[in-house]
Scaffold this motif. Structure first.
Motif, short mmCIF file in Angstrom:
data_model
loop_
_atom_site.label_atom_id
_atom_site.label_comp_id
_atom_site.label_asym_id
_atom_site.label_seq_id
_atom_site.Cartn_x
_atom_site.Cartn_y
_atom_site.Cartn_z
N ASP A 79 26.23 51.53 -87.62
CA ASP A 79 25.53 50.20 -87.78
C ASP A 79 24.16 50.24 -87.17
OD1 ASP A 79 26.58 51.11 -85.07
OD2 ASP A 79 26.38 49.01 -84.38
N ASN A 80 23.91 51.60 -86.82
CA ASN A 80 22.27 51.62 -86.46
C ASN A 80 21.95 53.13 -86.87
OD1 ASN A 80 20.14 52.70 -84.90
ND2 ASN A 80 20.54 51.24 -83.10
N LEU A 81 21.35 53.14 -87.97
CA LEU A 81 20.77 54.03 -88.76
C LEU A 81 19.89 55.04 -88.06
CD1 LEU A 81 21.42 55.64 -91.41
CD2 LEU A 81 19.05 54.52 -92.28
N PRO A 82 18.98 54.66 -87.26
CA PRO A 82 17.86 55.63 -86.67
C PRO A 82 18.68 56.02 -85.41
CG PRO A 82 16.97 53.31 -87.05
CD PRO A 82 18.23 53.24 -87.46
N ASP A 83 19.63 55.55 -84.83
CA ASP A 83 20.28 56.26 -83.68
C ASP A 83 21.30 57.38 -84.15
OD1 ASP A 83 18.95 54.91 -81.79
OD2 ASP A 83 20.72 53.48 -81.23
N ALA A 84 21.88 56.91 -85.22
CA ALA A 84 22.85 57.85 -85.90
C ALA A 84 22.10 59.05 -86.54
CB ALA A 84 23.81 57.14 -86.98
N ARG A 85 21.16 58.70 -87.14
CA ARG A 85 20.17 59.95 -87.86
C ARG A 85 20.01 60.87 -86.75
NH1 ARG A 85 15.43 58.34 -91.90
NH2 ARG A 85 15.92 60.06 -93.03
N ARG A 86 19.32 60.56 -85.75
CA ARG A 86 18.80 61.33 -84.66
C ARG A 86 19.98 61.93 -83.95
NH1 ARG A 86 15.44 57.25 -83.45
NH2 ARG A 86 16.87 56.04 -82.13
N PHE A 87 21.08 61.38 -83.78
CA PHE A 87 22.36 62.11 -83.19
C PHE A 87 22.93 63.10 -84.08
CE2 PHE A 87 27.05 62.33 -82.90
CZ PHE A 87 27.16 62.69 -81.75
N TYR A 88 22.93 63.10 -85.55
CA TYR A 88 23.41 64.08 -86.11
C TYR A 88 22.20 65.28 -86.59
CZ TYR A 88 27.79 61.64 -87.11
OH TYR A 88 28.80 60.94 -86.95
N ARG A 89 21.03 64.72 -86.48
CA ARG A 89 20.20 65.74 -86.65
C ARG A 89 19.73 66.40 -85.58
NH1 ARG A 89 15.22 62.41 -87.62
NH2 ARG A 89 15.26 62.34 -85.35
N ASP A 90 19.52 65.84 -84.16
CA ASP A 90 19.12 66.45 -83.29
C ASP A 90 20.25 66.98 -82.11
OD1 ASP A 90 16.37 65.73 -84.02
OD2 ASP A 90 16.48 64.01 -83.05
N VAL A 91 21.24 66.16 -81.99
CA VAL A 91 22.39 66.65 -81.14
C VAL A 91 23.11 67.63 -81.81
CG1 VAL A 91 24.42 66.16 -80.02
CG2 VAL A 91 22.42 64.68 -79.84
N PHE A 92 23.57 67.63 -83.22
CA PHE A 92 24.24 68.53 -83.94
C PHE A 92 23.22 69.87 -84.56
CE2 PHE A 92 27.62 65.49 -83.80
CZ PHE A 92 28.73 66.29 -83.22
N GLY A 93 22.05 69.36 -84.84
CA GLY A 93 21.15 70.24 -85.43
C GLY A 93 21.36 70.31 -86.94
N LEU A 94 21.90 69.21 -87.38
CA LEU A 94 22.08 69.24 -88.72
C LEU A 94 20.93 69.14 -89.72
CD1 LEU A 94 25.52 67.15 -89.12
CD2 LEU A 94 25.36 69.64 -88.79
#
Length: 141
Positions: free
Chosen positions: A13-28
């Motif tokens: 429901d929040n594309l920017p937050d989810a994008r940061r999470f998967y990209r930055d936290v997981f490093g995907l």
């Protein structure tokens, strides 16, 4: 047997937050994207986050008891090598990621012994990451 990559599309429901999470936290690594969705390389598989309103499962996650813990249902994740799992657990802790179930050894000393951890993405999707010292135990009874 070589595994074929799976494709999984999940609502966020929040594309920017989810994008940061998967990209930055997981490093995907990011793949294709638009204003409404983003592809990620999820350990060799294709994970797509699609902007959508919260689903009932994201609003009120169900659980099932497993090894003394309330496991969130539904959930998805990946089976990593033991070393990758330990590295990811440390990375998640470094990012102060809250866990639904802290990293621990499930079924310790039993058939199917495994390392596991559960967490939620910023949009309420439950994820499990696990590892086996002996991967032949993956489907053991």
């Amino acid at each position: 047997m070589a595994l074929s990559p799976f494709h999984l599309a999940i609502p966020v429901d929040n594309l920017p937050d989810a994008r940061r999470f998967y990209r930055d936290v997981f490093g995907l690594e990011e793949g294709s994207s638009s204003e409404h969705w983003v592809d990620f390389d999820f350990y060799g598989h294709q994970l797509v986050i699609h902007e959508q309103a919260k689903t009932p499962a994201q609003q009120a996650l169900g659980t099932n008891p497993v090894d003394g813990h309330d496991v969130p249902v539904p959930h998805f994740g990946i089976v990593l090598s033991w070393e990758e799992w330990e590295t990811l657990a440390a990375r998640l802790r470094d990012f102060a990621t809250p866990f639904v179930i802290e990293p621990y050894i499930r079924f310790e000393g039993q058939v199917g012994e495994q390392a596991t951890m559960f967490l939620l993405d910023p949009c309420g999707n439950a994820l499990e990451f696990k590892a086996f010292k002996d991967r032949s135990q993956l489907f053991a009874k």
